[in-house]
Motif scaffolding. Structure first.
Motif, PDB file in Angstrom:
ATOM      1  N   GLU A   1       0.050  10.621 -22.916  1.00 31.87           N
ATOM      2  CA  GLU A   1      -0.961  11.048 -23.872  1.00 31.87           C
ATOM      3  C   GLU A   1      -1.601  12.318 -23.344  1.00 31.87           C
ATOM      4  N   VAL A   2      -1.704  13.353 -24.185  1.00 39.11           N
ATOM      5  CA  VAL A   2      -2.322  14.616 -23.796  1.00 39.11           C
ATOM      6  C   VAL A   2      -3.379  14.945 -24.827  1.00 39.11           C
ATOM      7  N   GLU A   3      -4.550  15.345 -24.369  1.00 41.22           N
ATOM      8  CA  GLU A   3      -5.642  15.713 -25.273  1.00 41.22           C
ATOM      9  C   GLU A   3      -6.163  17.086 -24.867  1.00 41.22           C
ATOM     10  N   TRP A   4      -6.266  18.001 -25.833  1.00 44.10           N
ATOM     11  CA  TRP A   4      -6.791  19.333 -25.582  1.00 44.10           C
ATOM     12  C   TRP A   4      -8.260  19.391 -25.941  1.00 44.10           C
ATOM     13  N   HIS A   5      -8.971  20.385 -25.378  1.00 42.06           N
ATOM     14  CA  HIS A   5     -10.377  20.589 -25.722  1.00 42.06           C
ATOM     15  C   HIS A   5     -10.518  20.955 -27.189  1.00 42.06           C
ATOM     16  N   ASP A   6      -9.640  21.841 -27.685  1.00 40.05           N
ATOM     17  CA  ASP A   6      -9.652  22.240 -29.087  1.00 40.05           C
ATOM     18  C   ASP A   6      -8.665  21.362 -29.849  1.00 40.05           C
TER      19      ASP A   6
ATOM     20  N   VAL B   1      -5.158  13.942 -19.579  1.00 40.49           N
ATOM     21  CA  VAL B   1      -3.752  13.556 -19.494  1.00 40.49           C
ATOM     22  C   VAL B   1      -3.731  12.096 -19.073  1.00 40.49           C
ATOM     23  N   ARG B   2      -2.970  11.286 -19.784  1.00 38.89           N
ATOM     24  CA  ARG B   2      -2.864   9.872 -19.432  1.00 38.89           C
ATOM     25  C   ARG B   2      -1.379   9.560 -19.285  1.00 38.89           C
ATOM     26  N   LEU B   3      -0.969   9.111 -18.130  1.00 40.10           N
ATOM     27  CA  LEU B   3       0.414   8.722 -17.868  1.00 40.10           C
ATOM     28  C   LEU B   3       0.454   7.230 -17.606  1.00 40.10           C
ATOM     29  N   ARG B   4       1.530   6.585 -17.997  1.00 46.06           N
ATOM     30  CA  ARG B   4       1.698   5.171 -17.722  1.00 46.06           C
ATOM     31  C   ARG B   4       3.143   4.961 -17.312  1.00 46.06           C
ATOM     32  N   SER B   5       3.400   4.111 -16.387  1.00 45.17           N
ATOM     33  CA  SER B   5       4.760   3.894 -15.909  1.00 45.17           C
ATOM     34  C   SER B   5       5.426   2.739 -16.638  1.00 45.17           C
ATOM     35  N   GLY B   6       4.780   1.573 -16.704  1.00 42.58           N
ATOM     36  CA  GLY B   6       5.353   0.420 -17.394  1.00 42.58           C
ATOM     37  C   GLY B   6       5.391   0.664 -18.888  1.00 42.58           C
TER      38      GLY B   6
ATOM     39  N   ARG C   1       0.710  12.096  -9.655  1.00 40.74           N
ATOM     40  CA  ARG C   1      -0.055  13.335  -9.471  1.00 40.74           C
ATOM     41  C   ARG C   1       0.843  14.557  -9.655  1.00 40.74           C
ATOM     42  N   ARG C   2       2.035  14.520  -9.044  1.00 44.55           N
ATOM     43  CA  ARG C   2       2.957  15.654  -9.156  1.00 44.55           C
ATOM     44  C   ARG C   2       3.396  15.850 -10.606  1.00 44.55           C
ATOM     45  N   GLN C   3       3.697  14.759 -11.299  1.00 44.56           N
ATOM     46  CA  GLN C   3       4.116  14.856 -12.695  1.00 44.56           C
ATOM     47  C   GLN C   3       2.990  15.411 -13.570  1.00 44.56           C
ATOM     48  N   ALA C   4       1.769  14.932 -13.355  1.00 43.57           N
ATOM     49  CA  ALA C   4       0.625  15.424 -14.129  1.00 43.57           C
ATOM     50  C   ALA C   4       0.396  16.905 -13.858  1.00 43.57           C
ATOM     51  N   HIS C   5       0.514  17.306 -12.605  1.00 45.62           N
ATOM     52  CA  HIS C   5       0.336  18.715 -12.234  1.00 45.62           C
ATOM     53  C   HIS C   5       1.365  19.584 -12.956  1.00 45.62           C
TER      54      HIS C   5
ATOM     55  N   ASP D   1       0.825  -1.212   0.000  1.00 45.95           N
ATOM     56  CA  ASP D   1       0.000   0.000   0.000  1.00 45.95           C
ATOM     57  C   ASP D   1       0.854   1.256   0.000  1.00 45.95           C
ATOM     58  N   GLY D   2       1.940   1.270   0.766  1.00 44.03           N
ATOM     59  CA  GLY D   2       2.824   2.438   0.835  1.00 44.03           C
ATOM     60  C   GLY D   2       3.484   2.726  -0.501  1.00 44.03           C
ATOM     61  N   GLU D   3       3.906   1.668  -1.196  1.00 40.83           N
ATOM     62  CA  GLU D   3       4.526   1.838  -2.515  1.00 40.83           C
ATOM     63  C   GLU D   3       3.517   2.361  -3.525  1.00 40.83           C
ATOM     64  N   ALA D   4       2.323   1.828  -3.502  1.00 42.62           N
ATOM     65  CA  ALA D   4       1.280   2.275  -4.426  1.00 42.62           C
ATOM     66  C   ALA D   4       0.944   3.739  -4.184  1.00 42.62           C
ATOM     67  N   GLU D   5       0.868   4.123  -2.920  1.00 44.65           N
ATOM     68  CA  GLU D   5       0.559   5.520  -2.577  1.00 44.65           C
ATOM     69  C   GLU D   5       1.676   6.448  -3.057  1.00 44.65           C
ATOM     70  N   GLN D   6       2.932   6.016  -2.916  1.00 40.05           N
ATOM     71  CA  GLN D   6       4.057   6.825  -3.385  1.00 40.05           C
ATOM     72  C   GLN D   6       4.036   6.949  -4.905  1.00 40.05           C
ATOM     73  N   LEU D   7       3.725   5.871  -5.605  1.00 38.54           N
ATOM     74  CA  LEU D   7       3.645   5.898  -7.055  1.00 38.54           C
ATOM     75  C   LEU D   7       2.537   6.845  -7.509  1.00 38.54           C
TER      76      LEU D   7
END
Length: 158
Positions: free
Chosen positions: A41-46, A31-36, A14-18, A3-9
């Motif tokens: 992936e980034v998608e804009w409204h326009d 915004v879609r991030l994947r680690s493995g 979250r910080r990277q997306a921000h 659980d601690g590792e998952a929370e850190q990941l």
């Protein structure tokens, strides 16, 4: 995964997306991030991202709506770091972070901008006296939009 590792990941993602959203131009839809096997992936409204505030496409003049008056050109401002909703106080009913007439120091919190359920502190980049609050509490703001106008004050950064 513990659980601690998952929370850190999750916290790291979250910080990277921000940071990513803060650096992108225009309103981001997804915004879609994947680690493995690393994916982003980034998608804009326009279909084409809007230019950053203050940076129009080549050859186009910068214009302001009548409802968005420009602060005095020689007066420094504190600007929004992200697109979101500006709040002058840490919570509803609380005193605002700053008011007209207050002295601020570099790094002092002057408000928060909520973006994608994240509260982003907005800090003053220089010392000064608050001379005008340019955005009402709870109103939407754009990236780099002036929020607070300052009158530089010598010795206020002590």
């Amino acid at each position: 995964m513990a659980d601690g590792e998952a929370e850190q990941l999750l916290d790291g993602l979250r910080r990277q997306a921000h940071r990513l959203v803060a650096d992108l131009a225009g309103p981001v839809r997804r915004v879609r991030l994947r680690s493995g096997d690393a994916a982003l992936e980034v998608e804009w409204h326009d279909p084409v991202p809007a230019p950053r505030a203050g940076h129009p496409p080549d050859g186009e003049p910068v214009t302001r709506a009548d409802s968005d008056p420009a602060p005095a050109a020689d007066r420094p401002t504190v600007r929004s770091p992200v697109v979101g909703t500006f709040y002058r106080a840490p919570e509803p009913g609380a005193a605002p972070f700053v008011a007209v007439g207050d002295l601020v120091r570099p790094g002092q919190v002057i408000g928060v901008v909520e973006a994608m359920k994240l509260m982003n502190e907005v800090t003053a980049g220089q010392a000064g006296r608050v001379v005008e609050v340019l955005v009402e509490d709870g109103k939407p703001v754009e990236y780099d939009q002036p929020l607070i106008a300052l009158d530089p004050v010598a010795g206020a950064d002590a």
